[in-house]
Design an enzyme around this catalytic site. Structure first.
Site, PDB file in Angstrom:
ATOM      1  N   SER A 293       0.779  -1.054   0.216  1.00 15.79           N
ATOM      2  CA  SER A 293      -0.054  -0.015   0.088  1.00 15.79           C
ATOM      3  C   SER A 293       0.819   1.149   0.069  1.00 15.79           C
ATOM      4  O   SER A 293       2.007   1.469   0.530  1.00 15.79           O
ATOM      5  CB  SER A 293      -1.068   0.052   1.127  1.00 15.79           C
ATOM      6  OG  SER A 293      -0.651   0.872   2.285  1.00 15.79           O
ATOM      7  N   LYS A 294       0.304   2.099  -0.721  1.00 13.98           N
ATOM      8  CA  LYS A 294       1.130   3.610  -0.971  1.00 13.98           C
ATOM      9  C   LYS A 294       1.346   4.293   0.602  1.00 13.98           C
ATOM     10  O   LYS A 294       2.294   4.838   0.836  1.00 13.98           O
ATOM     11  CB  LYS A 294       0.201   4.311  -1.764  1.00 13.98           C
ATOM     12  CG  LYS A 294       0.994   5.634  -2.240  1.00 13.98           C
ATOM     13  CD  LYS A 294       0.015   6.298  -3.456  1.00 13.98           C
ATOM     14  CE  LYS A 294       0.536   7.511  -3.756  1.00 13.98           C
ATOM     15  NZ  LYS A 294      -0.478   8.245  -4.448  1.00 13.98           N
ATOM     16  N   ARG A 295       0.181   4.000   1.399  1.00 14.18           N
ATOM     17  CA  ARG A 295       0.103   4.780   2.536  1.00 14.18           C
ATOM     18  C   ARG A 295       1.358   4.101   3.514  1.00 14.18           C
ATOM     19  O   ARG A 295       1.918   4.722   4.153  1.00 14.18           O
ATOM     20  CB  ARG A 295      -1.192   4.808   3.124  1.00 14.18           C
ATOM     21  CG  ARG A 295      -1.330   5.682   4.204  1.00 14.18           C
ATOM     22  CD  ARG A 295      -2.764   6.140   4.310  1.00 14.18           C
ATOM     23  NE  ARG A 295      -3.618   4.526   4.528  1.00 14.18           N
ATOM     24  CZ  ARG A 295      -3.721   3.908   5.574  1.00 14.18           C
ATOM     25  NH1 ARG A 295      -3.073   4.267   6.637  1.00 14.18           N
ATOM     26  NH2 ARG A 295      -4.423   2.727   5.537  1.00 14.18           N
ATOM     27  N   LYS A 296       1.423   2.591   3.722  1.00 13.07           N
ATOM     28  CA  LYS A 296       1.961   1.599   4.664  1.00 13.07           C
ATOM     29  C   LYS A 296       3.397   1.555   4.281  1.00 13.07           C
ATOM     30  O   LYS A 296       4.135   1.218   5.161  1.00 13.07           O
ATOM     31  CB  LYS A 296       1.239   0.640   4.955  1.00 13.07           C
ATOM     32  CG  LYS A 296       0.009   0.836   5.732  1.00 13.07           C
ATOM     33  CD  LYS A 296      -0.750  -0.495   6.308  1.00 13.07           C
ATOM     34  CE  LYS A 296      -2.221  -0.455   6.266  1.00 13.07           C
ATOM     35  NZ  LYS A 296      -2.766  -1.868   6.205  1.00 13.07           N
ATOM     36  N   LEU A 300       6.761   0.594  -1.942  1.00 10.33           N
ATOM     37  CA  LEU A 300       6.174   0.669  -3.088  1.00 10.33           C
ATOM     38  C   LEU A 300       6.481   1.640  -4.040  1.00 10.33           C
ATOM     39  O   LEU A 300       6.682   1.575  -5.313  1.00 10.33           O
ATOM     40  CB  LEU A 300       4.759   0.992  -2.861  1.00 10.33           C
ATOM     41  CG  LEU A 300       3.371   0.755  -4.172  1.00 10.33           C
ATOM     42  CD1 LEU A 300       3.694  -0.715  -4.430  1.00 10.33           C
ATOM     43  CD2 LEU A 300       2.291   1.116  -3.327  1.00 10.33           C
TER      44      LEU A 300
END
Ligand code: GLU
Length: 546
Positions: A293-296, A300
């Site tokens: 995920s981009k956030r976590k 990435l």
């Protein structure tokens, strides 16, 4: 309804006959079996690992078959556009040795350009106009508010959201209603009149996943927005046709749009390219596997690999390992080969989620970096430092001879066994920092209590001319003088007779010289630092002012 009149009213003016586009963008003159593949990012400025996976696969397929890889910028959505994004994509991919033959800002054969979708508006409009004339597309006057209300209604009823079937209100407008709206100057978009039925399943042969079943599309998707720019779905169908794409390898997240794309190709009367949907990248998170995920997950973003200073070949080796099941075996047999020699095959791409494991990449990185010569390592680190390093780190390279000696020592070049301590450029630069910067703090050492007499004794006897053996004899003497066993074997036999061993004494010297308890050979380090610097560091460790 007079569709021709409607088309003229909606998109006035003459457009070239559609066949003329076929001549303008003729089939490519390539050897049989040559694949034309593409990368078609939106200029959002965020380029991620999934893009790199698709890029490597597309690049390999194109170039191994004697075909073409091109770069197309899908900039139909201005809201997502970020300045400098095209350069960012190109530079990220260049780092991983992805070379395009054609495309945005690439140069090369312009026949199939322009490569920015916004510059191709006329082609799209010509085809939209044609679909309106055929009764396959219609104007929709629904406002944002109406569409939101529709979505809410559908969600409340637990129905599929979107503009379709009985919900496709404008699909059934009478001629009179349409002209009334147009006369009133209402803005409109053009939608495809879908002929699909979700009750129908289509068998589809995916180049990666094999035979899959998808549901027919029944969404009346927007093909031309109110500003006269098409949507991505429509533009990509026109472009893949006229840029003569033969194979599209893209992320699995596009599978959901596939039914729309299939219907668009059919409506336009185009033969479709083959599609291969690459599985999503997964990460082990405790007991479960989840999508990156981009956030976590910073890993990435491709920027992460450059900032950390991952060695491009290592990343590529790892990705190829995940992309093609037989790569690992091939690489074991050909560890020094040009990676482009690997017989990459779409059929060998994995069908379900690939597990991306940073630890595995780190192991591969250590191994790849341990194959470099000191000169190659120096060039790699220097490139990284120029872009991402601190001012101090850039300065490390002012004495190239010293840097080469440092790297030769730290990498174990010329020794019995190559060391594998370096993972990335940033980590390696941190590793070698003590050669260039005096310690700001000291790790703990076991013989702390005798630090003073040990360091003083060493300062008294140290001569840079001493070879490793003579140097070590002196350290042994200092050990003995301070109650430490000069010989390891004596210490092991009767530890109770000593405060510790010569290893503890050497540790004191090591920490004083470098700040660290673990380093390559200390005599060699002091040789590189030189007498003056070595003495200065020992005196600083004693708390003396220089
Ligand atoms: N423009 C799409 C993206 O941003 C490309 C989808 C495709 O490859 O068809 O990823």
């Amino acid at each position: 309804m007079d569709y021709h009149a409607l088309a003229e009213r909606l998109l006035p003016g003459t457009y070239p006959p559609l066949e003329s586009y076929e001549t303008m963008y003729p089939p490519r003159d390539l050897p049989k079996g040559a694949e034309v593949t593409r990368l078609a990012p939106s200029p959002t400025g965020f380029i991620h690992l999934g893009n790199l996976f698709a890029a490597i696969a597309n690049e390999r397929v194109a170039h191994r078959s004697g075909g073409i890889l091109y770069l197309r910028i899908e900039d139909t959505d201005l809201k997502r556009k970020v300045d400098g994004a095209v350069e960012a994509v190109k530079s990220a991919l260049r780092y991983f040795d992805i070379t395009f033959d054609e495309g945005a800002e690439i140069g090369g054969d312009e026949t199939y350009g322009p490569w920015y979708q916004r510059r191709r508006a006329d082609i799209y409009r010509a085809f939209v106009k044609h679909l309106i004339e055929e009764g396959r597309a219609y104007p929709c006057f629904c406002t944002e508010e109406e569409l939101t209300a529709l979505r809410e209604e559908q969600t409340a009823k637990k129905e599929i959201t979107g503009y379709y079937g009985k919900y496709a209100k404008c699909r059934n407008l009478t001629e009179e209603e349409i002209y009334k709206n147009l006369d009133a100057g209402k803005p409109f978009v053009i939608r495809l009149k879908s002929l699909g039925d979700p009750g129908n399943k289509i068998k589809f042969r995916d180049a990666i996943k094999g035979e899959i079943t998808v549901t027919e599309n029944d969404q009346d998707v927007v093909i031309l927005k109110s500003d006269g720019i098409p949507t991505y779905h429509f533009a990509h169908a026109i472009d893949d046709h006229f840029m003569r794409t033969t194979l599209v390898i893209r992320g699995e997240e596009w599978l959901a749009s596939l039914p729309i794309h299939l219907e668009l190709f059919d409506a336009l009367g185009f033969e479709r390219p083959r599609y291969g949907h690459n599985c999503s990248l997964m990460k082990q998170d405790g007991e479960t596997r989840r999508k990156l995920s981009k956030r976590k997950d910073p890993e990435l973003s491709l920027e992460f690999y450059r900032e950390e200073g991952y060695y491009a070949r290592a990343v590529k080796v790892y990705i190829l390992t995940l992309l093609n099941s037989n790569f690992e075996e091939w690489y074991l047999k050909n560890p020094d080969a040009d990676l482009n020699e690997f017989p990459f095959k779409v059929e060998k791409m994995s069908k379900s989620g690939a597990l991306f494991d940073l630890d595995k990449l780190n192991d591969i990185s250590k191994n790849e970096l341990s194959k470099l010569s000191a000169e190659e390592m120096c060039a790699f680190l220097s490139d990284w430092a120029q872009e991402y390093g601190t001012e101090a780190q850039k300065g490390y390279f002012s004495d190239r001879e010293k840097m080469l000696r440092v790297l030769t020592l730290c990498m174990g070049i010329g020794g019995k066994k190559r060391r594998k301590d370096f993972t990335t450029a940033s980590q390696a630069m941190e590793f070698i920092r003590f050669f260039f910067e005096r310690p700001a703090e000291y790790e703990a050492s076991r013989a702390e209590a005798d630090r003073k007499p040990i360091l003083e004794g060493f300062l008294k006897s140290y001569r840079r001319e001493d070879d490793a053996q003579a140097w070590f004899s002196k350290v042994k003497e200092i050990a003995a003088e301070n109650g430490y066993a000069a010989e390891m074997k004596d210490y092991k036999a009767t530890p109770e007779n000593y405060k510790g061993s010569v290893a503890d004494v050497a540790e004191i010297l090591r920490v004083a010289t470098t700040g660290r308890a673990n380093t390559p050979d200390l005599w060699s380090i002091q040789q590189i630092l030189g007498e003056e610097e070595t003495r200065a560091r020992l005196r600083l460790a004693l708390g003396q002012t220089l």
